[in-house]
Design a protein around this motif. Structure first.
Motif, mmCIF file in Angstrom:
data_model
loop_
_atom_site.group_PDB
_atom_site.id
_atom_site.type_symbol
_atom_site.label_atom_id
_atom_site.label_comp_id
_atom_site.label_asym_id
_atom_site.label_seq_id
_atom_site.Cartn_x
_atom_site.Cartn_y
_atom_site.Cartn_z
ATOM 1 N N ARG A 39 0.832 -1.202 0.000
ATOM 2 C CA ARG A 39 0.000 0.000 0.000
ATOM 3 C C ARG A 39 0.867 1.253 0.000
ATOM 4 N N ILE A 40 1.851 1.274 0.865
ATOM 5 C CA ILE A 40 2.741 2.432 0.979
ATOM 6 C C ILE A 40 3.439 2.706 -0.358
ATOM 7 N N GLU A 41 3.990 1.659 -0.965
ATOM 8 C CA GLU A 41 4.725 1.825 -2.217
ATOM 9 C C GLU A 41 3.815 2.273 -3.353
ATOM 10 N N ALA A 42 2.614 1.700 -3.444
ATOM 11 C CA ALA A 42 1.684 2.091 -4.506
ATOM 12 C C ALA A 42 1.253 3.545 -4.333
ATOM 13 N N CYS A 43 0.942 3.928 -3.115
ATOM 14 C CA CYS A 43 0.529 5.314 -2.866
ATOM 15 C C CYS A 43 1.674 6.284 -3.152
ATOM 16 N N THR A 44 2.879 5.905 -2.771
ATOM 17 C CA THR A 44 4.036 6.762 -3.020
ATOM 18 C C THR A 44 4.226 6.973 -4.523
ATOM 19 N N ARG A 45 4.102 5.906 -5.308
ATOM 20 C CA ARG A 45 4.234 6.066 -6.764
ATOM 21 C C ARG A 45 3.155 7.008 -7.302
ATOM 22 N N LEU A 46 1.931 6.879 -6.795
ATOM 23 C CA LEU A 46 0.857 7.764 -7.259
ATOM 24 C C LEU A 46 1.120 9.215 -6.860
ATOM 25 N N ILE A 47 1.542 9.418 -5.620
ATOM 26 C CA ILE A 47 1.819 10.775 -5.134
ATOM 27 C C ILE A 47 2.960 11.408 -5.924
ATOM 28 N N GLU A 48 4.038 10.661 -6.097
ATOM 29 C CA GLU A 48 5.220 11.195 -6.782
ATOM 30 C C GLU A 48 5.048 11.262 -8.294
ATOM 31 N N GLY A 49 4.045 10.561 -8.824
ATOM 32 C CA GLY A 49 3.798 10.579 -10.263
ATOM 33 C C GLY A 49 3.323 11.927 -10.767
ATOM 34 N N GLY A 50 2.802 12.756 -9.876
ATOM 35 C CA GLY A 50 2.392 14.102 -10.244
ATOM 36 C C GLY A 50 1.090 14.198 -11.021
ATOM 37 N N HIS A 51 0.356 13.099 -11.123
ATOM 38 C CA HIS A 51 -0.890 13.119 -11.892
ATOM 39 C C HIS A 51 -2.125 13.307 -11.016
ATOM 40 N N LEU A 52 -1.953 13.274 -9.708
ATOM 41 C CA LEU A 52 -3.089 13.422 -8.795
ATOM 42 C C LEU A 52 -3.131 14.840 -8.252
ATOM 43 N N ASN A 53 -4.332 15.295 -7.960
ATOM 44 C CA ASN A 53 -4.490 16.574 -7.272
ATOM 45 C C ASN A 53 -5.793 16.537 -6.480
ATOM 46 N N GLY A 54 -6.006 17.535 -5.665
ATOM 47 C CA GLY A 54 -7.242 17.665 -4.907
ATOM 48 C C GLY A 54 -7.580 16.441 -4.077
ATOM 49 N N LYS A 55 -8.824 15.997 -4.185
ATOM 50 C CA LYS A 55 -9.318 14.890 -3.362
ATOM 51 C C LYS A 55 -8.603 13.576 -3.658
ATOM 52 N N ALA A 56 -8.222 13.343 -4.905
ATOM 53 C CA ALA A 56 -7.504 12.114 -5.246
ATOM 54 C C ALA A 56 -6.126 12.087 -4.581
ATOM 55 N N LEU A 57 -5.449 13.222 -4.552
ATOM 56 C CA LEU A 57 -4.150 13.310 -3.890
ATOM 57 C C LEU A 57 -4.320 13.164 -2.378
ATOM 58 N N ALA A 58 -5.365 13.772 -1.827
ATOM 59 C CA ALA A 58 -5.651 13.640 -0.392
ATOM 60 C C ALA A 58 -5.866 12.176 -0.034
#
Length: 182
Positions: A39-58
Motif C-alpha cells: 500500500r505504501i509503495e503504490a501510494c508513493t508512486r501515485l503521489i510522486e507521479g504528479g498526476h493526482l491533485n485535490g481529493k484524489a491526492l488527499a
C-alpha cells in the motif's frame, strides 16, 4: 532512418501504453485496498507521479498513512501524510477518523479528531463509537455514554457500542443500565 525511429517509437508506445495503464490501475487499487508495504509503495508512486491533485491526492496521502500505521513505521511521516490529506480535503470525516485512530493514547488529540469527524458526518456511527471510547479512556464517563448512545441510535446492532456504554455505566455506578447494555 528518422521515419523508422518515429515509427518504432509509436509502435513501442502502442505496445507498452496498456502495460503502463494497467500498472497505474494496480497502483490505484493497491493504494486504496492494499496492506502495509504494498500500500505504501503504490501510494508513493501515485503521489510522486504528479498526476493526482485535490481529493484524489488527499486520498493517496491518507491511504499511505494508513499503510504506515498498519506496519507501525515512520510515525512522523504518517502524521505528515494525515495532515496533508486533511489540508487538501478538510471536509472528509474519514481522514479525521484515521488520524484520530493513529493518535490513540493521546486522548486530547484523538478526541479532537473524532469530535471533528462527528461534526462533519453526524450520522457516522463509527465516529461516535470512537469518540465514546476515547472519552471513556480519558475518564469522561458521561461524555462516553452520550457518544456511545448516539452510535447506538445510528446502528442498533453495534454490540461494541453497547459494551462500551455498559463499561462507562459501571464506572459511574449505574449497574442496572450496564446490565441492560450487556
Amino acid at each position: 532512418m528518422k521515419g523508422n525511429t518515429a515509427g518504432l517509437a509509436a509502435l513501442l508506445l502502442m505496445l507498452f501504453a496498456p502495460l503502463a495503464a494497467a500498472s497505474a490501475h494496480d497502483d490505484q487499487s493497491d493504494c486504496k485496498h492494499g496492506y502495509g508495504y504494498a500500500r505504501i509503495e503504490a501510494c508513493t508512486r501515485l503521489i510522486e507521479g504528479g498526476h493526482l491533485n485535490g481529493k484524489a491526492l488527499a486520498a493517496a496521502y491518507d491511504n499511505r498513512a494508513v499503510g504506515k500505521m498498519q506496519k507501525i513505521i515512520d510515525p512522523d511521516g504518517m502524521m505528515d501524510d494525515f495532515n496533508r490529506a486533511i489540508k487538501l480535503d478538510p471536509k472528509n470525516s474519514q481522514y479525521y477518523i484515521d488520524r484520530g485512530f493513529s493518535e490513540l493514547g493521546d486522548d486530547q488529540s484523538s478526541e479532537a479528531d473524532f469530535k471533528r469527524a462527528t461534526q462533519l458526518a453526524p450520522n457516522n456511527g463509527d465516529a461516535w463509537h470512537l469518540l465514546g471510547s476515547v472519552k471513556r479512556h480519558a475518564g469522561d464517563y458521561q461524555g462516553a455514554i452520550a457518544a456511545y448512545s448516539r452510535a447506538i441510535k445510528l446502528n442498533a446492532n453495534s454490540q461494541d457500542s453497547f459494551d462500551g456504554r455498559g463499561l462507562a455505566r459501571i464506572l459511574i455506578g449505574d449497574y442496572k443500565g450496564a446490565v441492560a447494555d450487556f
